[in-house]
Write an enzyme that holds these catalytic residues in place. Structure first.
Site, PDB file in Angstrom:
ATOM      1  N   GLU A  38       0.849  -1.207   0.000  1.00  0.00           N
ATOM      2  CA  GLU A  38       0.000   0.000   0.000  1.00  0.00           C
ATOM      3  C   GLU A  38       0.877   1.246   0.000  1.00  0.00           C
ATOM      4  OE1 GLU A  38      -3.853  -1.203   2.740  1.00  0.00           O
ATOM      5  OE2 GLU A  38      -2.354   0.115   3.572  1.00  0.00           O
ATOM      6  N   HIS A  56       2.842   0.234   7.196  1.00  0.00           N
ATOM      7  CA  HIS A  56       3.445   0.955   6.065  1.00  0.00           C
ATOM      8  C   HIS A  56       3.971   2.330   6.479  1.00  0.00           C
ATOM      9  CE1 HIS A  56       1.119  -2.113   3.967  1.00  0.00           C
ATOM     10  NE2 HIS A  56       2.021  -1.984   3.006  1.00  0.00           N
ATOM     11  N   HIS A  57       3.204   3.041   7.294  1.00  0.00           N
ATOM     12  CA  HIS A  57       3.639   4.374   7.730  1.00  0.00           C
ATOM     13  C   HIS A  57       4.838   4.280   8.668  1.00  0.00           C
ATOM     14  CE1 HIS A  57      -0.326   5.319   6.096  1.00  0.00           C
ATOM     15  NE2 HIS A  57       0.182   6.527   5.870  1.00  0.00           N
TER      16      HIS A  57
END
Length: 132
Positions: free
Chosen positions: A17, A54-55
């Protein structure tokens, strides 16, 4: 399923993502302020595709880290499920699609998938300096 807590090379990890700049910038500021990452990311064992975090992964990269604390799991275990967030642009995603997106780099929009793990994954704070 026994998730193992490992320090993985940041370049071995494969997102599936994209990230949102506003969330990423806020997280970078939080990690800098705290001097640590509180929660490891969730990674599938075979291809090191990021399932959740993901962050956190991108924040550590932006901060110059070379290692990422990761809970590594057998993705096809019944203990790990995948669904989508209510505001996601798609209403269904499969584990196979997540792996394919991670392997090819054809990333989904931010906050599309939501991975559910039946085992409680504890916070395991790691100092930023230990990730450099």
């Amino acid at each position: 399923m026994n998730p193992s807590l490992e320090l993985l090379d940041i370049d071995e990890l494969r997102p599936h993502e994209r990230t949102r700049p506003d969330l990423l910038n806020a997280l970078i500021a939080e990690i800098k302020r705290d001097g640590k990452l509180k929660l490891p990311i969730l990674v599938e064992r075979s291809h090191h595709v990021i399932l959740d975090g993901h962050h956190r992964h991108e924040a550590l990269r932006a901060l110059g880290c070379v290692r990422v604390p990761s809970y590594v799991v057998d993705y096809f275990s019944e203990e790990v499920g995948v669904t989508t967030w209510p505001d996601a642009s798609v209403d269904h995603v499969t584990k196979e699609e997540v792996l394919e997106r991670g392997r090819t780099g054809n990333l989904l929009p931010p906050k599309t998938t939501r991975h559910l793990v039946k085992v409680k994954l504890a916070e395991s704070p790691v100092s930023l300096r230990d990730l450099m």
